[in-house]
Design a protein around this motif. Structure first.
Motif, PDB file in Angstrom:
ATOM      1  N   LEU A  17       0.456  10.403  -2.017  1.00  0.00           N
ATOM      2  CA  LEU A  17      -0.963  10.743  -2.063  1.00  0.00           C
ATOM      3  C   LEU A  17      -1.730  10.119  -0.897  1.00  0.00           C
ATOM      4  N   LEU A  18      -1.359   8.890  -0.529  1.00  0.00           N
ATOM      5  CA  LEU A  18      -2.033   8.208   0.579  1.00  0.00           C
ATOM      6  C   LEU A  18      -1.755   8.900   1.917  1.00  0.00           C
ATOM      7  N   CYS A  19      -0.580   9.509   2.038  1.00  0.00           N
ATOM      8  CA  CYS A  19      -0.204  10.169   3.293  1.00  0.00           C
ATOM      9  C   CYS A  19      -0.945  11.485   3.512  1.00  0.00           C
ATOM     10  N   SER A  20      -1.547  12.010   2.459  1.00  0.00           N
ATOM     11  CA  SER A  20      -2.318  13.240   2.605  1.00  0.00           C
ATOM     12  C   SER A  20      -3.700  12.889   3.165  1.00  0.00           C
ATOM     13  N   PRO A  21      -4.199  13.646   4.152  1.00  0.00           N
ATOM     14  CA  PRO A  21      -5.495  13.335   4.777  1.00  0.00           C
ATOM     15  C   PRO A  21      -6.619  13.284   3.755  1.00  0.00           C
ATOM     16  N   GLY A  22      -7.475  12.292   3.899  1.00  0.00           N
ATOM     17  CA  GLY A  22      -8.595  12.138   2.987  1.00  0.00           C
ATOM     18  C   GLY A  22      -9.692  11.310   3.615  1.00  0.00           C
ATOM     19  N   PRO A  23     -10.811  11.123   2.912  1.00  0.00           N
ATOM     20  CA  PRO A  23     -11.946  10.377   3.461  1.00  0.00           C
ATOM     21  C   PRO A  23     -11.623   8.924   3.789  1.00  0.00           C
ATOM     22  N   ASN A  24     -10.825   8.251   2.952  1.00  0.00           N
ATOM     23  CA  ASN A  24     -10.483   6.857   3.237  1.00  0.00           C
ATOM     24  C   ASN A  24      -9.648   6.738   4.504  1.00  0.00           C
ATOM     25  N   MET A  25      -8.723   7.669   4.683  1.00  0.00           N
ATOM     26  CA  MET A  25      -7.887   7.657   5.878  1.00  0.00           C
ATOM     27  C   MET A  25      -8.755   7.830   7.127  1.00  0.00           C
ATOM     28  N   ALA A  26      -9.667   8.787   7.097  1.00  0.00           N
ATOM     29  CA  ALA A  26     -10.540   9.032   8.247  1.00  0.00           C
ATOM     30  C   ALA A  26     -11.447   7.829   8.508  1.00  0.00           C
ATOM     31  N   PHE A  27     -11.966   7.234   7.448  1.00  0.00           N
ATOM     32  CA  PHE A  27     -12.883   6.107   7.593  1.00  0.00           C
ATOM     33  C   PHE A  27     -12.176   4.892   8.190  1.00  0.00           C
ATOM     34  N   VAL A  28     -10.976   4.589   7.710  1.00  0.00           N
ATOM     35  CA  VAL A  28     -10.241   3.422   8.202  1.00  0.00           C
ATOM     36  C   VAL A  28      -9.808   3.618   9.650  1.00  0.00           C
ATOM     37  N   MET A  29      -9.332   4.815   9.983  1.00  0.00           N
ATOM     38  CA  MET A  29      -8.939   5.097  11.365  1.00  0.00           C
ATOM     39  C   MET A  29     -10.133   4.920  12.304  1.00  0.00           C
ATOM     40  N   THR A  30     -11.269   5.411  11.885  1.00  0.00           N
ATOM     41  CA  THR A  30     -12.468   5.298  12.710  1.00  0.00           C
ATOM     42  C   THR A  30     -12.893   3.840  12.864  1.00  0.00           C
ATOM     43  N   CYS A  31     -12.804   3.074  11.781  1.00  0.00           N
ATOM     44  CA  CYS A  31     -13.136   1.646  11.856  1.00  0.00           C
ATOM     45  C   CYS A  31     -12.175   0.913  12.776  1.00  0.00           C
ATOM     46  N   LEU A 155      -1.263  -0.112  -7.200  1.00  0.00           N
ATOM     47  CA  LEU A 155      -1.917   0.870  -6.326  1.00  0.00           C
ATOM     48  C   LEU A 155      -2.753   0.165  -5.256  1.00  0.00           C
ATOM     49  N   THR A 156      -3.474  -0.873  -5.647  1.00  0.00           N
ATOM     50  CA  THR A 156      -4.326  -1.606  -4.712  1.00  0.00           C
ATOM     51  C   THR A 156      -3.514  -2.238  -3.592  1.00  0.00           C
ATOM     52  N   ILE A 157      -2.384  -2.854  -3.954  1.00  0.00           N
ATOM     53  CA  ILE A 157      -1.532  -3.503  -2.950  1.00  0.00           C
ATOM     54  C   ILE A 157      -0.982  -2.476  -1.968  1.00  0.00           C
ATOM     55  N   ILE A 158      -0.457  -1.380  -2.493  1.00  0.00           N
ATOM     56  CA  ILE A 158       0.106  -0.335  -1.634  1.00  0.00           C
ATOM     57  C   ILE A 158      -0.980   0.271  -0.747  1.00  0.00           C
ATOM     58  N   SER A 159      -2.126   0.568  -1.342  1.00  0.00           N
ATOM     59  CA  SER A 159      -3.229   1.176  -0.602  1.00  0.00           C
ATOM     60  C   SER A 159      -3.747   0.259   0.498  1.00  0.00           C
ATOM     61  N   THR A 160      -3.887  -1.035   0.190  1.00  0.00           N
ATOM     62  CA  THR A 160      -4.414  -1.983   1.175  1.00  0.00           C
ATOM     63  C   THR A 160      -3.473  -2.130   2.368  1.00  0.00           C
ATOM     64  N   VAL A 161      -2.178  -2.261   2.101  1.00  0.00           N
ATOM     65  CA  VAL A 161      -1.197  -2.383   3.188  1.00  0.00           C
ATOM     66  C   VAL A 161      -1.180  -1.111   4.032  1.00  0.00           C
ATOM     67  N   PHE A 162      -1.180   0.035   3.364  1.00  0.00           N
ATOM     68  CA  PHE A 162      -1.144   1.320   4.066  1.00  0.00           C
ATOM     69  C   PHE A 162      -2.363   1.484   4.982  1.00  0.00           C
ATOM     70  N   HIS A 163      -3.541   1.214   4.439  1.00  0.00           N
ATOM     71  CA  HIS A 163      -4.757   1.396   5.224  1.00  0.00           C
ATOM     72  C   HIS A 163      -4.897   0.337   6.317  1.00  0.00           C
ATOM     73  N   ALA A 164      -4.383  -0.872   6.083  1.00  0.00           N
ATOM     74  CA  ALA A 164      -4.418  -1.900   7.127  1.00  0.00           C
ATOM     75  C   ALA A 164      -3.569  -1.472   8.321  1.00  0.00           C
ATOM     76  N   LEU A 165      -2.390  -0.917   8.051  1.00  0.00           N
ATOM     77  CA  LEU A 165      -1.530  -0.414   9.131  1.00  0.00           C
ATOM     78  C   LEU A 165      -2.197   0.758   9.843  1.00  0.00           C
ATOM     79  N   LEU A 166      -2.863   1.595   9.072  1.00  0.00           N
ATOM     80  CA  LEU A 166      -3.551   2.756   9.646  1.00  0.00           C
ATOM     81  C   LEU A 166      -4.714   2.311  10.533  1.00  0.00           C
TER      82      LEU A 166
END
Length: 207
Positions: A17-31, A155-166
């Motif tokens: 689910l995290l690998c699918s494009p979404g608002p959080n992915m776009a926001f973190v990449m932009t940040c 979910l929080t741990i996986i999401s945080t690591v994923f978005h930090a790498l992103l």
């Protein structure tokens, strides 16, 4: 308690689910592009805090009460849209000289707070936690609230690591962009465009 097989299946589903494009992915990449590696990580931690809060709301049944009240969905998404448009306006109004030093002048706690608020002001996030987490709960095993909290923590741990790498990946282009005023202005315009599109997405969103 949750079995290891269930937890493994849940983790794989979260990653997909995290690998699918979404608002959080776009926001973190932009940040990551706008504020560097530390900014990307701060944004990821902000999303992580939002995930924890949404998990607690779901486990306590509060999210169900909020969603059950019809006006709540619209109130949350309108507030989120206004907030995103305000940030887009600020990005467009910043002078070129200020854009080039944004990474040094914007406190990381501000990036963290913006990211957390952006996630919390997305009514679909409440619906996601209400629908997704319970699918992996075994009611016969008892302690449903505890199971929801464990799943939410995973979910929080996986999401945080994923978005930090992103967010760190978004930093790759930052130095090249920050060397030139025109590129820095383009970067700010991209940020404003992303925020505006996220706001439009909220305004057009339906249940």
């Amino acid at each position: 308690m949750i079995s290891l097989s269930t937890l493994a299946t849940f983790s794989i589903a979260v990653l997909l689910l995290l690998c699918s494009p979404g608002p959080n992915m776009a926001f973190v990449m932009t940040c990551g592009m706008q504020y560097g590696v530390r900014g990307g990580v701060a944004a990821a931690l902000g999303i992580g805090l939002a995930d924890i809060l949404l998990t607690i709301l779901t486990a306590c049944g509060i999210s169900a009460i909020i969603i059950a009240w019809p006006p709540s969905f619209d109130l949350i998404r309108y507030a989120g849209a206004v907030y995103l448009l305000w940030m887009a306006y600020k990005a467009l109004r910043s002078p070129a000289s200020a854009i080039q030093t944004t990474a040094r002048t914007v406190p990381l706690r501000t990036v963290f707070a913006r990211s957390c608020l952006n996630s919390l002001l997305n009514p679909k996030a409440l619906l996601f936690f209400m629908v997704f987490l319970p699918q992996f709960v075994d009611a016969q095993a008892g302690m449903v609230t505890q199971q929801l909290l464990i799943l939410g923590l995973a979910l929080t741990i996986i999401s945080t690591v994923f978005h930090a790498l992103l967010g760190s990946f978004g930093h790759v282009t930052r130095h090249a962009l920050m060397r030139h005023t025109k590129a820095a202005r383009l970067q700010a315009n991209v940020l404003a465009a992303v925020l505006s599109l996220l706001a439009l997405r909220l305004l057009l969103m339906t249940r």
